[in-house]
Write a protein that holds these residues in place. Structure first.
Motif, PDB file in Angstrom:
ATOM      1  N   CYS B 134       8.806   4.715  -4.239  1.00 24.39           N
ATOM      2  CA  CYS B 134       7.344   4.869  -4.201  1.00 24.39           C
ATOM      3  C   CYS B 134       6.889   6.024  -5.085  1.00 24.39           C
ATOM      4  N   GLY B 164       6.284  -5.191   1.637  1.00 27.32           N
ATOM      5  CA  GLY B 164       5.077  -4.817   2.384  1.00 27.32           C
ATOM      6  C   GLY B 164       5.030  -3.329   2.688  1.00 27.32           C
ATOM      7  N   ALA B 165       6.185  -2.746   2.977  1.00 26.22           N
ATOM      8  CA  ALA B 165       6.237  -1.301   3.249  1.00 26.22           C
ATOM      9  C   ALA B 165       5.821  -0.510   2.011  1.00 26.22           C
ATOM     10  N   SER B 168       2.076  -0.892   1.481  1.00 31.88           N
ATOM     11  CA  SER B 168       1.388  -0.068   2.463  1.00 31.88           C
ATOM     12  C   SER B 168       1.352   1.406   2.031  1.00 31.88           C
ATOM     13  N   ARG B 169       2.455   1.880   1.460  1.00 29.01           N
ATOM     14  CA  ARG B 169       2.530   3.296   1.079  1.00 29.01           C
ATOM     15  C   ARG B 169       1.723   3.644  -0.165  1.00 29.01           C
ATOM     16  N   ARG B 171      -0.639   1.539  -2.031  1.00 29.09           N
ATOM     17  CA  ARG B 171      -1.710   0.635  -2.466  1.00 29.09           C
ATOM     18  C   ARG B 171      -2.910   1.373  -3.048  1.00 29.09           C
ATOM     19  N   GLU B 172      -3.184   2.586  -2.584  1.00 33.02           N
ATOM     20  CA  GLU B 172      -4.370   3.294  -3.073  1.00 33.02           C
ATOM     21  C   GLU B 172      -4.296   3.616  -4.573  1.00 33.02           C
ATOM     22  N   GLU B 185       2.215  -6.892   3.202  1.00 38.02           N
ATOM     23  CA  GLU B 185       1.729  -5.677   3.856  1.00 38.02           C
ATOM     24  C   GLU B 185       1.352  -5.965   5.312  1.00 38.02           C
ATOM     25  N   THR B 186       0.667  -7.083   5.538  1.00 38.05           N
ATOM     26  CA  THR B 186       0.281  -7.456   6.907  1.00 38.05           C
ATOM     27  C   THR B 186       1.521  -7.639   7.781  1.00 38.05           C
ATOM     28  N   TYR B 188       4.451  -6.250   7.320  1.00 42.91           N
ATOM     29  CA  TYR B 188       5.065  -4.940   7.574  1.00 42.91           C
ATOM     30  C   TYR B 188       4.287  -4.178   8.635  1.00 42.91           C
ATOM     31  N   GLU B 189       2.974  -4.171   8.506  1.00 42.09           N
ATOM     32  CA  GLU B 189       2.152  -3.424   9.472  1.00 42.09           C
ATOM     33  C   GLU B 189       2.348  -3.979  10.884  1.00 42.09           C
ATOM     34  N   LYS B 192       6.271  -2.794  11.817  1.00 43.95           N
ATOM     35  CA  LYS B 192       6.869  -1.499  11.505  1.00 43.95           C
ATOM     36  C   LYS B 192       7.265  -0.700  12.745  1.00 43.95           C
TER      37      LYS B 192
END
Lengths: 240, 240
Positions: B134, B164-165, B168-169, B171-172, B185-186, B188-189, B192
């Motif tokens: 990441c 997805g993890a 999630s980390r 994406r911004e 992502e969905t 993973y969320e 998790k």
């Protein structure tokens, strides 16, 4: 660990993966939530005599002319040039479609339908007919492939969510040893509280909402608004 | 709605879908959580000088002999015939692997790695090196494809969860207009809180746990146990 007395329930997330599945021994559910398969059950529920799915706009025009049928379809989310109607379910009210034949071509759904032609049986699924689809699949006691039409072979959210909704409803009757099915079910369970909200990030949501079609999307995400079972017989979709 | 000032972050759920993505303009992260890419970062973190990924067992044996290297790999989850070692991360302790060259072939991961050869850069990702991956992706400011190795082209849960993890980390920092990325992502969320529990239904979990490899699976689902970045240079994986 094996549940070999139960038929298999699998999810295929893209037509480009269909060759990995044993289509010949399975019922295939064609899923094109936004909007082909939502429109197909709606038109049949509203009295269309049959729907002829075709691959190209040209075929659509020619067959439509021969049969004096309604020609409908889209390319890239818009009414295809040369066709009279799009694939919005709201175009196919009983007043308009009852007693008529519809010839339909769409970007993704009709392509997958033709790819799955060797299946034991082809039916079409979408939220508006989810109960009819689930009741049928449970009753058949055969292997099932939930086939997502996707978007030009890329996995999409709406078809995956519908596949997950079906898995969630009927999994106890099947052997679910397919990671795509488990993934779709997890997605659906995480999103079912508000499918419309979950769809707001989807690429196709943006594509359609740019054309002002949010009412279509809401209808296409709502269960049992047109709860009939379209089945393919001799190349035509009719009431099952 | 557009975020065109940010690079794209996409997820490719199967090698059979890779042709739909613009590999040439992207960094590709090869993801083969159980167990190739978990083992790759572990071996490099423990001092392996380099890892040479090869497509076939025969190449593995031949190159291993030429270089007096460790030959490793599996077919269908077991040590491949003719090779000395498998792809369990626990085989590659510092005592064993430090200062050595490893030649590796696996069912899925090495195949995808060769398919992505035209990428701007290839790196490998897994939970044991998720932070290194990441940090690298955010720093590069380039388009990224998270490429799941899958299982013989079928989408799998563990690679999807890792993708997805990552989404999630980070994406911004990216434009995430990819339904597969949103789906991953969905997933993973939703999972998790206990990835191991979520994995219990996965097909590969059953395949591996049949061989008694639950400790491997737990390690491969845990963040940052071998937090280094393997990058491909001249066909060899080395520390980035």
């Amino acid at each position: 660990m094996t549940e070999s007395n139960k038929p298999r329930l699998e999810v295929c997330l893209s037509p480009a993966l269909l060759h990995l599945y044993d289509v010949k021994s399975s019922i295939v559910v064609i899923i094109d939530v936004l909007r082909a398969t939502s429109t197909i059950c709606t038109a049949l529920a509203n009295g269309a005599t049959k729907i002829i799915p075709v691959a190209t706009v040209e075929e659509c025009v020619n067959i439509g002319r021969q049969l004096e049928a309604i020609t409908a379809g889209e390319r890239d989310g818009k009414i295809a040039e040369g066709l009279k109607h799009g694939n919005s379910p709201f175009e196919y009210s009983r007043d308009f479609i009852e007693g008529k034949v519809m010839v339909l071509t769409t970007t993704n759904g009709t392509k997958l339908l033709h790819m799955a032609k060797d299946a034991v049986q082809i039916v079409t699924g979408s939220f508006p007919n989810i109960s009819a689809v689930c009741d049928y699949l449970v009753a058949q006691k055969q292997n099932v492939i939930l086939g997502c039409a996707a978007w030009k072979d890329r996995v999409n959210l709406e078809d995956t969510l519908f596949a997950g909704a079906v898995v969630s409803r009927i999994r106890e009757h099947f052997d679910v040893s397919c990671d795509s099915a488990i993934a779709a079910e997890t997605m659906y369970e995480a999103s079912k509280g508000d499918l419309f909200e979950a769809m707001k990030n989807a690429t196709h949501f943006k594509r359609l909402s740019n054309f002002g079609l949010e009412a279509d999307i809401r209808y296409c995400l709502t269960a049992d608004g047109a709860n009939v079972l379209p089945v393919l017989r001799n190349g035509e979709l009719v009431l099952g």
